[in-house]
Write a protein that holds these residues in place. Structure first.
Motif, short mmCIF file in Angstrom:
data_model
loop_
_atom_site.label_atom_id
_atom_site.label_comp_id
_atom_site.label_asym_id
_atom_site.label_seq_id
_atom_site.Cartn_x
_atom_site.Cartn_y
_atom_site.Cartn_z
N ALA A 269 13.32 16.36 -1.09
CA ALA A 269 12.58 17.56 -1.49
C ALA A 269 12.89 18.66 -0.49
N THR A 270 12.52 18.41 0.73
CA THR A 270 12.88 19.34 1.81
C THR A 270 13.09 18.51 3.06
N GLU A 271 13.78 19.08 4.04
CA GLU A 271 13.97 18.36 5.31
C GLU A 271 12.62 18.09 5.96
N GLU A 272 11.72 19.04 5.77
CA GLU A 272 10.39 18.89 6.36
C GLU A 272 9.66 17.68 5.74
N ALA A 273 9.81 17.59 4.41
CA ALA A 273 9.18 16.47 3.72
C ALA A 273 9.78 15.15 4.18
N LEU A 274 11.11 15.12 4.34
CA LEU A 274 11.78 13.89 4.79
C LEU A 274 11.33 13.52 6.20
N GLY A 275 11.17 14.53 7.04
CA GLY A 275 10.68 14.28 8.40
C GLY A 275 9.31 13.61 8.36
N ARG A 276 8.51 14.08 7.44
CA ARG A 276 7.18 13.50 7.29
C ARG A 276 7.29 12.03 6.85
N VAL A 277 8.19 11.79 5.90
CA VAL A 277 8.38 10.40 5.40
C VAL A 277 8.87 9.51 6.54
N ARG A 278 9.78 10.03 7.37
CA ARG A 278 10.28 9.23 8.51
C ARG A 278 9.14 8.87 9.45
N GLY A 279 8.25 9.81 9.64
CA GLY A 279 7.09 9.55 10.49
C GLY A 279 6.26 8.41 9.93
N TRP A 280 6.03 8.43 8.63
CA TRP A 280 5.26 7.34 8.01
C TRP A 280 6.01 6.00 8.14
N ALA A 281 7.33 6.07 8.04
CA ALA A 281 8.12 4.84 8.11
C ALA A 281 8.02 4.19 9.50
N ARG A 282 7.57 4.97 10.48
CA ARG A 282 7.40 4.41 11.82
C ARG A 282 5.91 4.16 12.12
N GLY A 283 5.06 4.44 11.15
CA GLY A 283 3.62 4.42 11.41
C GLY A 283 3.00 3.03 11.39
N GLU A 284 1.67 3.04 11.48
CA GLU A 284 0.92 1.78 11.56
C GLU A 284 0.49 1.28 10.18
N ASP A 285 0.28 2.24 9.27
CA ASP A 285 -0.21 1.88 7.93
C ASP A 285 0.92 1.17 7.16
N THR A 286 0.72 -0.14 6.99
CA THR A 286 1.80 -0.97 6.42
C THR A 286 2.21 -0.53 5.02
N ARG A 287 1.22 -0.22 4.20
CA ARG A 287 1.55 0.13 2.82
C ARG A 287 2.33 1.44 2.78
N LEU A 288 1.85 2.39 3.57
CA LEU A 288 2.53 3.69 3.59
C LEU A 288 3.92 3.53 4.22
N ARG A 289 3.99 2.68 5.23
CA ARG A 289 5.27 2.45 5.90
C ARG A 289 6.30 1.87 4.91
N GLY A 290 5.84 0.87 4.14
CA GLY A 290 6.73 0.26 3.16
C GLY A 290 7.20 1.27 2.13
N ALA A 291 6.26 2.08 1.64
CA ALA A 291 6.62 3.09 0.64
C ALA A 291 7.63 4.07 1.22
N ALA A 292 7.37 4.50 2.47
CA ALA A 292 8.27 5.47 3.10
C ALA A 292 9.67 4.89 3.28
N LEU A 293 9.76 3.60 3.62
CA LEU A 293 11.08 2.98 3.79
C LEU A 293 11.86 2.98 2.47
#
Lengths: 683, 292
Positions: A269-293
């Motif tokens: 969508a945007t680089e900013e959005a992708l940056g946000r997704v990368r942050g979730w992919a490194r986060g603690e919330d497992t479900r969100l992390r899996g979705a982000a990956l």
């Protein structure tokens, strides 16, 4: 206990004494019963109110009780009484519908909301029609409650579901946000795919956006999916997270290249959005992390591959990371190899195992990496390499795999044999050349047996030397070799193989005996199996024998298994029931229907579960009969299974039982079953 | 007199009524008979099981064997403790000489058409008898190109596993000629390994001799060895076992018992065959062995 006694006890200071008195109301007859019931429903203590609501369905005369309960909906002061009255009315069931619907026009807004709760709790098309009418109520709270209640219309049959769906889609145009929210939630509960055209406007409303996107995820329309991707960059972090979670679920549940292509087209969508997704992919919330990956895999940026590879070592998100790499495709190979060199062993193994999938169509390109990994001292890496070699390895890799079949780590050894089997199935000539170097009495005996088996299954004609190898391994090999020999002998077939397998039924190791039993089935040798079926009290062996007998000779299977269905030992009867569940035709019905008469409810429940898999009207009727079983557990399961079966016949059986059923647990199960979304029915 | 409540598991007594219960159970299940003199021997052998299972009395052990969900596994343990596994290669050599010099030529002649010989060692313990028979078959030189099978069965799982391994220590070789040891065994650090050509004709299985369904898994046998096993059996079980042997033998097939055993008062279905050094039992021929 007389009415006066109960009245006295309902005035007792102890809540428990009042609760017990409430139980007794059901045993009274006459007008006093209704009066006492209302008094109990108005008790200060919730346990007394709950008990009174529970017994309400059994209190007579019913007409007076129902009138009193409906009258309680008018009460403006005692909230406890009103709520208990709702619960009691739901417990009474269909009989109250006419009264409640008739009262709708006389109740104030709060009362109408309570009446809607009753209509929602009693599955019936009349209730659904009344709820549809409530969507026109002048009070927005009542409309919102009606919309929410229509989400349970599935329990009232297909007609009511259709009516509710149309009414709810129409309610999406309501000016009140609360009504629209209720409608969206109800449509979600009914699992309706709402067209994006009806949602697009709602998705622009900040209050409704999250709910509209959730509905969009179900629609799977290209524009809806694009909107979800776009929402990754939503100014609201909550909405963006929701969009990521929804996307993650869509990616995980859908196996459709077109959908992937559409989504890939929309990402990033945007680089900013992708940056946000990368942050979730490194986060603690497992479900969100899996979705982000998974979303990162879709975005196909090489910088994310290391993140995906590392996540393969985390069981909580490994599956999603694997999905991400799969979505990434061939471009992930080189960065994944680089990343895996410094990754944890489990991640390295997992990424190596994925190489052939990533290189689909060019598997040979990754074989060098796989061979290299086969020399690793780390079990995790070896396991990954073996999985990969099983998919991509050629004849030259067979010799590299053989030593791993005796690896001290059982999982490595097991995967090595699987890999040998897979490669040998593709390369039978190479398998035969390697076989000549293996000793049937040595540690590689199991490998030899697997090679013979795979080559034979691949169409190679077996030789006397093969048979001799297998017989020697069976006589002298370790447990693993004996098991492999039995499988291979069953593949080869013939008199000599049968004779060797037959004696293995006397092996001292149970796991070998179980494989021998299966092999006898594959060899179509029913005689020893028949004798074993009646001569053992080992449920696992009975189960294996019956399954094999079913393979060898269906008629003899029936003769051996039918008496076991009535075995006084429930575990033996269950083994027979499972065996009948695996066969086809009339025999299956005979066996399973006989098991429904077993005295042990666990046997009956297992038989019911199997009967539910039979797609015909006779089976449906038997499920229906079990709704009258003495055991509440059995009735509950029968209800659930009928709910899954779906269709007008099942719904009619469920509704008929619901009218008679008194057990609250079973009633709840029947109501839930009536709400199960429709699918292909057996009728 | 001992009081059980005051004693730990190592001192739990086997009361006479408990002994009778266990004795009858063992006879019924595995055929092994214990005389009145065996009470304390049984007590000594089984006491460790009470300790392992944390049982307070032998009556509880009886109930465990009959009704416990893990009874099957416990039977394996009990069998290990109750059976005698003492054996060695070339035991009772006079009988083996008769087998090699007189019976094998006879069988080679009578089974020449099918060129297949099947021998069952019933109650083979750790396998020495099975391998002895296989060595004798090879040494005879009469069966080159034949399909030879020597089956060994025993009630004890551990014995069968040991037999299958085919690795033996010095005690097993107390009457094995040196040249035989050199020719048919391979010395390795963990013991003498039976050579592959001998092992390749031997097969082992776990079998209760009272279980005729299991016996059928062998197919028909030309010779059955059951030496020093039936002496432990109660009379009725002995008869049943002999009936199973009779049924499993080919017509003209031979049953070899231990030197102290006979079929007197057990079965009249066999005929006596007088060999130079031994008496063996033969299933009467309905027709020639090789004609089947």
């Amino acid at each position: 206990m007389t009415a006066a006694d109960i009245a006295t006890r309902l005035a007792a200071p102890e809540p428990e004494a009042r609760r017990v008195a409430a139980q007794e109301i059901a045993k009274l007859r006459g007008k006093d019963a209704a009066t006492l019931l209302l008094r109990a429903l108005a008790d200060d203590d919730w346990r007394v109110r709950k008990e009174a609501a529970r017994v309400a369905a059994s209190v007579e005369p019913r007409a007076i009780v129902m009138e009193a309960l409906v009258a309680a909906l008018h009460d403006k002061l005692d909230i406890g009484l009103r709520n208990a009255a709702v619960e009691a009315l739901v417990g009474v069931g269909q009989d109250v519908l006419a009264l409640v619907v008739g009262e709708l026009g006389k109740l104030d807004a709060d009362g109408r909301k309570l009446a809607i709760e009753v209509l929602a709790g009693v599955p019936d098309p009349r209730g659904a029609r009344a709820l549809e009418g409530c969507l026109e109520d002048p009070d927005p709270n009542v409309r919102a409650a009606a919309a929410e209640a229509l989400g349970r219309a599935g329990a009232s049959g297909d007609e009511a579901r259709e009516l509710a769906t149309a009414a709810l889609v129409s309610a999406l145009g309501d000016a009140e946000v609360g009504v629209v929210l209720g409608a969206l939630e109800a449509l979600a509960a009914l699992e309706v795919r709402v067209p994006w055209a009806s949602l697009e406007r709602l998705a622009r409303d900040p209050l409704l956006r999250r709910h509209a996107l959730a509905a969009a995820a179900r629609s799977r329309e290209p524009a809806a999916l694009a909107a979800m991707v776009a929402a990754l960059g939503d100014p609201s972090a909550t909405t963006a997270k929701d969009a990521a979670l929804l996307l993650g679920d869509v990616l995980f549940e859908v196996d459709d290249d077109d959908v992937f292509a559409r989504l890939r087209h929309a990402v990033p969508a945007t680089e900013e959005a992708l940056g946000r997704v990368r942050g979730w992919a490194r986060g603690e919330d497992t479900r969100l992390r899996g979705a982000a990956l998974a979303v990162l895999g879709l975005a196909r940026s090489e910088v994310d591959v290391a993140l995906l590879v590392d996540a393969l070592a985390d069981d909580a998100v490994a599956e999603r990371a694997e999905l991400g790499l799969t979505l990434f495709g061939q471009g992930a190979i080189a960065p994944a190899i680089a990343a895996s060199r410094i990754a944890l062993p489990a991640a390295r193994g997992a990424s190596i195992s994925m190489m052939p999938m990533l290189a689909l169509g060019h598997e040979a390109d990754v074989v060098a990496q796989l061979r290299d990994a086969l020399r690793s001292p780390l079990p995790d890496v070896l396991m990954g390499a073996l999985k990969g070699v099983a998919m991509a390895g050629g004849g030259a890799e067979l010799a590299c795999v053989v030593p791993l079949a005796t690896h001290p780590e059982a999982r490595v050894a097991g995967l090595a044999l699987s890999a040998l089997f897979s490669i040998a199935s593709r390369q039978p000539d190479a398998a035969v050349r390697l076989l000549a170097e293996l000793d049937p009495t040595g540690p590689d005996a199991a490998c030899g047996c697997v090679l013979i088996d795979a080559a034979a299954r691949g169409g190679r004609r077996s030789t006397d030397a093969d048979l001799a190898f297998l017989r020697t391994s069976l006589a002298q090999g370790a447990v693993l070799a004996r098991k492999a020999a039995l499988e291979a002998l069953a593949t080869l077939g013939g008199e000599a193989a049968s004779e060797a397998v037959s004696f293995a039924l006397a092996d001292e190791e149970r796991e070998v005996v179980l494989i021998a039993v299966r092999a006898m089935g594959r060899l179509k040798r029913p005689e020893p199996l028949e004798r074993l079926a009646g001569g053992t009290d080992d449920p696992a062996l009975v189960s294996a024998v019956l399954r094999a007998l079913g393979d060898a000779d269906p008629e003899r299977f029936v003769a051996a298994a039918l008496p076991l269905v009535s075995s006084p030992r429930p575990e033996i009867a269950c083994a027979a029931v499972e065996a009948f569940g695996r066969v086809d035709g009339r025999a299956r019905e005979d066996g399973l229907f006989a098991a429904l008469d077993h005295t042990d409810p666990e046997v009956v429940k297992l038989a019911l579960t199997e009967v539910a898999r039979i797609p015909d009207a006779r089976a449906l009727a038997r499920l229906g009969m079990c709704l009258d079983h003495a055991g509440a557990d059995v009735r509950k399961l029968a209800g659930e299974l009928l709910g899954n079966a779906g269709g007008a016949g099942a719904q009619a059986l469920l509704r008929a039982r619901l009218e008679r059923e008194r057990d609250p647990g079973v009633r709840a199960a029947l109501t839930t079953a009536l709400m199960t979304p429709p699918h292909e029915s057996v009728e | 007199m001992r009081k059980s409540s005051l004693f730990g598991p190592s001192d739990i007594p086997l009361k006479p009524e408990e002994y009778r219960l266990l004795r009858d159970l063992f006879v019924a299940k595995i055929g092994v008979h214990f005389g009145i003199e065996s009470r304390f021997s049984l007590e000594r052998r089984l006491r460790e099981r009470l300790s392992v299972l944390k049982l307070a009395t032998f009556a509880e052990y009886y109930q465990y064997l009959r009704f416990h969900p893990l009874a099957m596994a416990e039977w394996e343990e009990a069998v290990e403790l109750l059976t005698t596994n003492e054996t060695y290669f070339f035991r009772e050599d006079y009988q083996l000489r008769s087998f090699k010099n007189e019976l094998l030529p006879l069988l080679a002649k009578e089974a020449r058409v099918r060129k297949r010989l099947s021998i069952w060692s019933a109650g083979c313990s750790t396998g020495e008898e099975v391998y002895t028979i296989a060595i004798l078959l090879k040494q005879s030189g009469l069966f080159v190109g034949w399909d030879l099978r020597v089956y060994g069965s025993d009630l004890s799982k551990r014995c069968v596993a040991a037999a299958r391994k085919g690795i033996y220590g010095p005690a097993s070789f107390r009457s094995t000629p040196d040249d035989v040891k050199r020719e048919f065994f391979v010395m390795k650090p963990d013991g003498h390994h039976v050579a592959d050509p001998i092992r390749s004709i031997c097969q082992f299985g776990q079998m209760n001799l009272l279980d005729d369904d299991k016996a059928r898994l062998l197919g028909r046998a030309d010779v059955i060895f059951c030496r020093n096993v039936l002496i432990y059996f109660e009379a009725e079980k002995r008869r049943r076992t002999i009936d199973i042997f009779h049924e499993r033998l080919y017509p003209g097939g031979v049953l070899l018992l231990g030197h102290a055993e006979s079929l007197l008062n057990v079965s009249t279905a066999f005929e006596l065959l007088h060999l130079k050094e031994d008496l063996v039992y033969r299933k009467p021929k309905a027709f020639a062995l090789g004609a089947e």
